[in-house]
Scaffold this motif. Sequence first.
Motif, PDB file in Angstrom:
ATOM      1  N   PHE A  17       0.827  -1.207   0.000  1.00 48.77           N
ATOM      2  CA  PHE A  17       0.000   0.000   0.000  1.00 48.77           C
ATOM      3  C   PHE A  17       0.865   1.262   0.000  1.00 48.77           C
ATOM      4  CE2 PHE A  17      -3.465  -2.812   1.302  1.00 48.77           C
ATOM      5  CZ  PHE A  17      -4.491  -2.309   0.531  1.00 48.77           C
ATOM      6  N   ILE A  18       1.938   1.269   0.775  1.00 49.77           N
ATOM      7  CA  ILE A  18       2.831   2.429   0.810  1.00 49.77           C
ATOM      8  C   ILE A  18       3.450   2.670  -0.563  1.00 49.77           C
ATOM      9  CG2 ILE A  18       5.030   3.280   1.736  1.00 49.77           C
ATOM     10  CD1 ILE A  18       4.196   1.938   4.414  1.00 49.77           C
ATOM     11  N   LEU A  19       3.930   1.619  -1.201  1.00 47.16           N
ATOM     12  CA  LEU A  19       4.538   1.762  -2.529  1.00 47.16           C
ATOM     13  C   LEU A  19       3.519   2.192  -3.580  1.00 47.16           C
ATOM     14  CD1 LEU A  19       6.915  -1.341  -2.561  1.00 47.16           C
ATOM     15  CD2 LEU A  19       7.528   1.061  -2.219  1.00 47.16           C
ATOM     16  N   GLN A  20       2.284   1.734  -3.436  1.00 46.13           N
ATOM     17  CA  GLN A  20       1.247   2.056  -4.421  1.00 46.13           C
ATOM     18  C   GLN A  20       0.754   3.500  -4.303  1.00 46.13           C
ATOM     19  OE1 GLN A  20       0.057   0.334  -6.970  1.00 46.13           O
ATOM     20  NE2 GLN A  20      -1.624   1.679  -7.516  1.00 46.13           N
ATOM     21  N   TYR A  21       0.617   3.995  -3.080  1.00 46.36           N
ATOM     22  CA  TYR A  21      -0.064   5.273  -2.880  1.00 46.36           C
ATOM     23  C   TYR A  21       0.846   6.437  -2.474  1.00 46.36           C
ATOM     24  CZ  TYR A  21      -4.229   2.489  -3.355  1.00 46.36           C
ATOM     25  OH  TYR A  21      -5.199   1.655  -3.840  1.00 46.36           O
ATOM     26  N   THR A  22       2.156   6.214  -2.337  1.00 44.39           N
ATOM     27  CA  THR A  22       3.073   7.311  -2.017  1.00 44.39           C
ATOM     28  C   THR A  22       4.316   7.221  -2.884  1.00 44.39           C
ATOM     29  OG1 THR A  22       4.267   6.090  -0.295  1.00 44.39           O
ATOM     30  CG2 THR A  22       2.338   7.356   0.406  1.00 44.39           C
ATOM     31  N   ARG A  23       5.056   8.310  -2.916  1.00 39.47           N
ATOM     32  CA  ARG A  23       6.325   8.361  -3.648  1.00 39.47           C
ATOM     33  C   ARG A  23       7.455   8.532  -2.643  1.00 39.47           C
ATOM     34  NH1 ARG A  23       3.624  12.655  -5.951  1.00 39.47           N
ATOM     35  NH2 ARG A  23       2.054  11.905  -7.362  1.00 39.47           N
ATOM     36  N   PRO A  24       8.698   8.170  -3.010  1.00 40.82           N
ATOM     37  CA  PRO A  24       9.827   8.380  -2.098  1.00 40.82           C
ATOM     38  C   PRO A  24       9.897   9.840  -1.643  1.00 40.82           C
ATOM     39  CG  PRO A  24      10.510   7.003  -3.913  1.00 40.82           C
ATOM     40  CD  PRO A  24       9.114   7.484  -4.236  1.00 40.82           C
ATOM     41  N   GLY A  25      10.153  10.032  -0.355  1.00 41.58           N
ATOM     42  CA  GLY A  25      10.242  11.371   0.213  1.00 41.58           C
ATOM     43  C   GLY A  25       8.933  11.903   0.758  1.00 41.58           C
ATOM     44  N   GLU A  26       7.815  11.303   0.399  1.00 43.98           N
ATOM     45  CA  GLU A  26       6.530  11.761   0.928  1.00 43.98           C
ATOM     46  C   GLU A  26       6.363  11.277   2.369  1.00 43.98           C
ATOM     47  OE1 GLU A  26       3.672  12.449  -2.887  1.00 43.98           O
ATOM     48  OE2 GLU A  26       3.534  10.485  -1.936  1.00 43.98           O
TER      49      GLU A  26
END
Length: 101
Positions: free
Chosen positions: A50-59
């Motif tokens: 879920f983290i990889l799907q809905y956010t980008r690095p640094g967010e």
Amino acid sequence: MNLFDATAVSAVQYTAPSSSFCPPPPAPYTGIYSMHKYWAKKPHNVVRAFILQYTRPGEVVLDPFCGSGVTVAEAVLAQRKAVAVDLNPIATFITRTTCYL
């Protein structure tokens, strides 16, 4: 502008993820995630997906009920910033301990 009207915010360009996202099946608790039981602990691989799907690095990933720290640890491992909150002092202790390993 209505506070709850997300379409009125033009400064942030966000592309909604595809609606066909399906998280992986839960993995067994291994490594640091097997050191204790916490009643609402979620499988780390599902949280990571879920983290990889809905956010980008640094967010920033907010976990308002951090519990055992799975979301915070996975966010940091995925190169996101994390904010963890919990009223239970045991939960914040476990989260701090998990994230310092």
